[in-house]
Design a protein around this motif. Structure first.
Motif, PDB file in Angstrom:
ATOM      1  N   LYS A  66       0.838  -1.139  -0.157  1.00 55.72           N
ATOM      2  CA  LYS A  66       0.071   0.030  -0.089  1.00 55.72           C
ATOM      3  C   LYS A  66       0.831   1.344  -0.059  1.00 55.72           C
ATOM      4  CE  LYS A  66      -3.896  -2.094   2.343  1.00 55.72           C
ATOM      5  NZ  LYS A  66      -4.937  -1.968   3.589  1.00 55.72           N
ATOM      6  N   LYS A  67       2.155   1.240   0.712  1.00 55.20           N
ATOM      7  CA  LYS A  67       2.779   2.372   0.801  1.00 55.20           C
ATOM      8  C   LYS A  67       3.464   2.701  -0.547  1.00 55.20           C
ATOM      9  CE  LYS A  67       6.768   4.185   3.537  1.00 55.20           C
ATOM     10  NZ  LYS A  67       6.355   5.209   4.166  1.00 55.20           N
ATOM     11  N   GLU A  68       3.781   1.700  -1.457  1.00 54.88           N
ATOM     12  CA  GLU A  68       4.232   2.063  -2.669  1.00 54.88           C
ATOM     13  C   GLU A  68       3.541   1.674  -3.876  1.00 54.88           C
ATOM     14  OE1 GLU A  68       8.260   0.078  -2.748  1.00 54.88           O
ATOM     15  OE2 GLU A  68       9.021   1.012  -1.250  1.00 54.88           O
ATOM     16  N   LEU A  69       2.381   1.754  -3.711  1.00 53.62           N
ATOM     17  CA  LEU A  69       1.365   1.331  -4.619  1.00 53.62           C
ATOM     18  C   LEU A  69       1.207   2.500  -5.807  1.00 53.62           C
ATOM     19  CD1 LEU A  69      -1.067  -0.394  -5.722  1.00 53.62           C
ATOM     20  CD2 LEU A  69      -2.575   0.858  -4.368  1.00 53.62           C
ATOM     21  N   ASP A  70       1.360   1.856  -6.894  1.00 55.06           N
ATOM     22  CA  ASP A  70       1.147   2.709  -7.956  1.00 55.06           C
ATOM     23  C   ASP A  70      -0.034   2.170  -8.653  1.00 55.06           C
ATOM     24  OD1 ASP A  70       1.103   3.892 -10.418  1.00 55.06           O
ATOM     25  OD2 ASP A  70       3.261   3.735 -11.284  1.00 55.06           O
ATOM     26  N   LEU A  71      -1.088   2.721  -8.445  1.00 56.19           N
ATOM     27  CA  LEU A  71      -2.688   2.278  -8.654  1.00 56.19           C
ATOM     28  C   LEU A  71      -2.733   2.070 -10.136  1.00 56.19           C
ATOM     29  CD1 LEU A  71      -5.181   1.282  -7.726  1.00 56.19           C
ATOM     30  CD2 LEU A  71      -6.021   3.678  -7.593  1.00 56.19           C
TER      31      LEU A  71
END
Length: 734
Positions: free
Chosen positions: A253-258
């Motif tokens: 979630k912290k590094e998510l590139d949606l």
């Protein structure tokens, strides 16, 4: 008042010319005589209000030693609906503690007076002195705003910076010590977790995050493998040496590139269809009426019954709609049973150029011309790749001058305006019609929608025409973005008013062609061959008055055949149309009478019939050959046996060739007499008729004349001896 002035709550920045150091302070209070000013430093965690003179600030501004600046404290929220309830409670607690102190200005800025009031607050609330002073400092430095007293949780840790891993385990302690605690995630471990997310989560398999976590441990954290039968099982370290699923989820979630994740899991087309930002407007793609039409088809969510027998259910109809992008005016309609195909699109496009008064009259609906105005072609046409892809719409592009744009596969949003009309029509009318599909999945035991069908295709078309008339003339599109010129002319966002306004102010995009020319160019095209038997097209033969007048068929029989351009509707073989004058005229050609078996058929049916007959012919060739082989074998056997017998007879008689030929006529007469005797009908050889009762017997009258007695029977052998004797007497036999 001086030419330059300062104001309460203003932020002043002081700059030292020697060291370039800066000091920032906020003006808290200015006396009415503009002589005394209280301010507080903003970048000092232990600052208190200090007293200065008004002229000190003015002189500093004029000497460019200080200047007013914009100071925005982004950590102070301005809208309470976005503040947590617990934070609001802490804010109100702090405000209740200091509100009586800060309300007395300028006394609260005096150190001694402030100290007395702080001790009173201590006794009243039980708060520590440092806490009360911290509240006061936050309030003054924050611009004397109540929300400046909200808890400063952003100061906990180094916001936005990851802490370096050490020996101590970071993060919130576990409630139960015997559970897995995880490990400190360093940069190397983070890279492994990123690789696992990229390989096992961001792919077309759409695996859940738990599955991706498992596969990441198997691939990147296994220390080896053990043999278990034929399987190699990964060996993993103890749980306290592995990252937990919670850590995996946290870094995911912290590094998510949606956007990248959605593109990888769903594909570019599904992402563009369902998740892309919607920043534009289809209206801006068109300059005026006719700049762009959109066409699309859908299967209506309703079942119909037959025109001929209402107890027959014929399924769901196809709806084709052509709509103008600029005005949302529906310009073409087709309701039928032709599946989404070029034929259905052809009918809808032909309807755009048709006189709508005449079209509605065909269904018993009388309208005025201004109720449905359009009978034109557009400059551009946006459609699906299915119907308008390939060589079929070439005449639409080349001859009629319509630029066809095909949307990418699975990108219905490219023609969202016409797609939206299907939803509106369903909500307005279709869902309330008997036989309508209420839900895609019926509950168990629920009545079948098909059994409720009541409307015929004609009646359903009448309803759809009424829907179009309502939409074009009365549908108020509250969401339509009118431009400034429409607003100035007081144009309501109703399709007909937008269409008429666009015709007057933004014309030049609509194209007008005769209806028959449009239909000719929309129909299928081909070549027919002029032969002596007629104009041959797809295995059938046609004729026309022009061909008879100009003796085409005579010329084809006397000379060579040639080809002519024709167009046809694949739904009927009865007529094809001959192109004349480079497409400006046409001549109808009808099916010849001898081709009556092809009448009232579709071209596909005739092509299937001819292919079946061709196949049967190829299949029968083998049977014919086998039967011919058998025939030849029997013929050969009979010939061989006959030749053997004839040769034996010739050897016995020893007649010369001349003798054999000379007696041919007499031999023929003799053979004829023998054949007559053998071929004569003899009913006495047939089974006898059953006996008839005596009372039903009718006696036959006998002739009294002696001359009519029946001749006596002469055996064939005696006849042959008499013939031979006759032949000897005549000298034909020695």
């Amino acid at each position: 008042m001086p030419s330059r002035s300062i104001f309460e709550n203003q932020v002043i920045e002081w700059i030292s010319s020697e060291t370039d150091d800066r000091a920032v302070e906020r003006i808290l209070w200015i006396s009415q005589a503009n002589d005394v000013v209280f301010s507080i430093a903003l970048e000092d965690d232990k600052a208190f209000p200090v007293m200065k003179t008004y002229t000190e600030f003015i002189a500093g501004i004029e000497a460019n030693l200080c200047k007013p600046i914009d100071w925005i404290n982004s950590n102070i929220p301005l809208l309470e609906q976005f503040i947590d309830h617990e934070h609001l409670l802490l804010r109100d607690k702090a405000w209740d503690a200091i509100k009586d102190v800060v309300s007395d200005e300028p006394d609260c800025f005096d150190k001694k007076w402030r100290g007395v009031r702080v001790r009173e607050v201590q006794e009243k609330t039980g708060l520590h002195k440092s806490t009360i002073y911290r509240y006061l400092r936050r309030f003054w430095q924050g611009g004397k705003l109540k929300n400046a007293l909200l808890p400063h949780y952003y100061n906990c840790g180094d916001y936005g910076t990851d802490r370096a891993p050490g020996k101590a385990k970071r993060g919130r302690p576990r409630k139960f010590e015997d559970g897995p605690t995880g490990i400190n995630i360093d940069e190397e471990t983070k890279q492994l977790l990123r690789s696992g997310i990229r390989l096992f989560y961001n792919n077309k398999e759409k695996a859940p995050l738990k599955h991706a976590y498992q596969k990441t441990l198997e691939k990147f954290f296994a220390t080896g493998f053990r043999q278990d039968g034929k399987a190699l099982v990964p060996i993993l370290p103890p749980p306290d040496k592995l990252p937990t699923f919670g850590q995996y989820r946290y870094w995911f979630k912290k590094e998510l590139d949606l956007e990248d994740s959605l593109r990888s899991r769903l594909g570019k087309k599904q992402y563009a269809l369902k998740y892309r930002p919607i920043l534009g407007s289809s209206t801006h793609e068109s300059f005026g009426p006719g700049s762009r039409f959109q066409i699309d088809a859908t299967v209506a969510d309703v079942f119909l019954v037959s025109e001929y027998r209402r107890d027959w259910i014929i399924g769901r109809p196809i709806i084709y709609i052509v709509i103008d992008v600029f005005s949302r005016y529906i310009v073409g309609l087709y309701i039928g049973l032709e599946g989404p195909s070029w034929v259905g699109a052809m009918m809808a496009l032909a309807n755009t150029t048709m006189d709508k008064v005449r079209f509605c009259a065909q269904y018993g609906i009388d309208i005025e011309p201004e109720e449905w105005i359009c009978s034109h072609l557009p400059q551009k046409l946006t459609a699906d790749r299915g119907e308008l892809e390939g060589h079929k719409p070439s005449h639409l592009i080349d001859v009629l001058g319509v630029d066809v744009e095909n949307a990418s596969p699975y990108r219905a949003d490219w023609k969202g305006i016409v797609e939206q009309q299907f939803r509106l029509i369903n909500l307005r009318s279709i869902r309330f019609i008997p036989g309508a599909i209420k839900e895609r999945q019926r509950e168990r035991g629920e009545r079948d929608y098909r059994l409720d069908a009541k409307l015929t295709l004609r009646e359903f078309t009448q309803i759809m025409i009424r829907n179009v008339l309502y939409h074009n003339n009365h549908h108020h599109m509250q969401w339509y973005d009118r431009n400034e010129f429409m607003i100035a002319d007081d144009i309501l966002p109703i399709p007909r008013e937008l269409w008429q306004w666009g015709i007057i102010n933004r014309n030049g995009r609509l194209k007008k062609q005769p209806e028959h020319i449009v239909k000719l160019n929309l129909m299928y095209h081909g070549e027919a061959t002029v032969t002596a038997a007629g104009m041959q097209f797809k295995g059938m033969h046609y004729g026309c008055d022009l061909a008879l007048r100009e003796q085409w068929f005579v010329k084809a029989r006397a000379g060579k055949t040639w080809r002519v351009q024709v167009c046809y509707d694949p739904r009927s073989t009865d007529e094809i149309y001959l192109w004349l004058d480079e497409g400006h005229r046409f001549e109808p050609c009808t099916l010849l009478e001898r081709e009556e078996r092809y009448m009232n058929k579709r071209f596909e049916e005739v092509e299937d019939l001819l292919e079946i007959e061709k196949y049967q012919g190829r299949h029968q060739e083998i049977n014919n050959m086998l039967s011919k082989i058998e025939l030849d074998a029997h013929t050969k056997a009979i010939v061989e046996e006959a030749a053997k017998k004839t040769d034996e007879a010739m050897n016995q008689n020893q007649e010369s060739s001349n003798q054999r030929i000379k007696g041919t006529r007499q031999h023929r007469s003799n053979e004829k007499m023998l054949n007559r005797e053998r071929e004569a009908f003899k009913l006495s050889d047939q089974p006898q008729v059953p006996n008839i009762p005596a009372n039903n017997v009718i006696p036959m009258r006998r002739e009294d004349s002696d001359d009519r007695k029946a001749p006596s029977y002469i055996p064939p052998a005696d006849k042959l001896s008499k013939i031979k004797a006759y032949m000897i007497e005549d000298g034909e036999e020695e």
